[in-house]
Motif scaffolding. Sequence first.
Motif, PDB file in Angstrom:
ATOM      1  N   VAL A  67      -5.274   5.779   5.465  1.00  0.00           N
ATOM      2  CA  VAL A  67      -4.279   5.077   4.600  1.00  0.00           C
ATOM      3  C   VAL A  67      -2.705   5.420   5.952  1.00  0.00           C
ATOM      4  N   GLU A  69       1.434   6.820   5.987  1.00  0.00           N
ATOM      5  CA  GLU A  69       2.312   6.325   5.759  1.00  0.00           C
ATOM      6  C   GLU A  69       3.661   7.393   6.987  1.00  0.00           C
ATOM      7  N   CYS A  71       6.435  10.043   8.113  1.00  0.00           N
ATOM      8  CA  CYS A  71       6.544  11.376   7.946  1.00  0.00           C
ATOM      9  C   CYS A  71       8.010  11.369   6.650  1.00  0.00           C
ATOM     10  N   LYS A  78       4.483   9.573  11.913  1.00  0.00           N
ATOM     11  CA  LYS A  78       3.852   8.828  10.646  1.00  0.00           C
ATOM     12  C   LYS A  78       3.269   9.423  10.380  1.00  0.00           C
ATOM     13  N   ARG A  80      -1.943  10.624   8.545  1.00  0.00           N
ATOM     14  CA  ARG A  80      -2.727   9.337   7.923  1.00  0.00           C
ATOM     15  C   ARG A  80      -3.246   9.975   7.373  1.00  0.00           C
ATOM     16  N   ASN A 101      -0.326  10.520  -4.709  1.00  0.00           N
ATOM     17  CA  ASN A 101       1.303   9.911  -4.959  1.00  0.00           C
ATOM     18  C   ASN A 101       2.036  10.033  -6.200  1.00  0.00           C
TER      19      ASN A 101
END
Length: 138
Positions: A67, A69, A71, A78, A80, A101
């Motif tokens: 996944v 996303e 920072c 980004k 991982r 999450n």
Amino acid sequence: MTDMHSELLHQQPYLVHTNRELGLMLRGAKPLAYFMDIIGREPDVCLRYWRMFDRHVDLGRLIRREVFEPCPGLPQLKYRRLFYALPGHEWRIDAMLALLNELEAWSEDHERRSCELLGYEGWQIDYWLAHRRSRVNA
């Protein structure tokens, strides 16, 4: 890993999974491994370790999910989240992602649930939480 962190891990009265994930998973003793790092800044040792996991993914012994996303506060970077699970335990990846999450503040309940998902036994989690609490209060 810092020397102090390493020392704390070796003081536990049980086998800590850190740096032993692959062997434990291949023996069926650990259902989930979770790693996180900033893309492009991963230490070489991590990249080599993940390649060892990936050989077993290719053979169908492990499931891999990544996944990506941005920072928080650093949109040019980004990170991982990398998960490996035993076949039949893919649900643990979804459960860990849901746990990660929902965070506003990491609580003892979050810590307990993450340890359960990673495959630690109840008594091990109880020990970890009790000693973690005493270090925080010291």
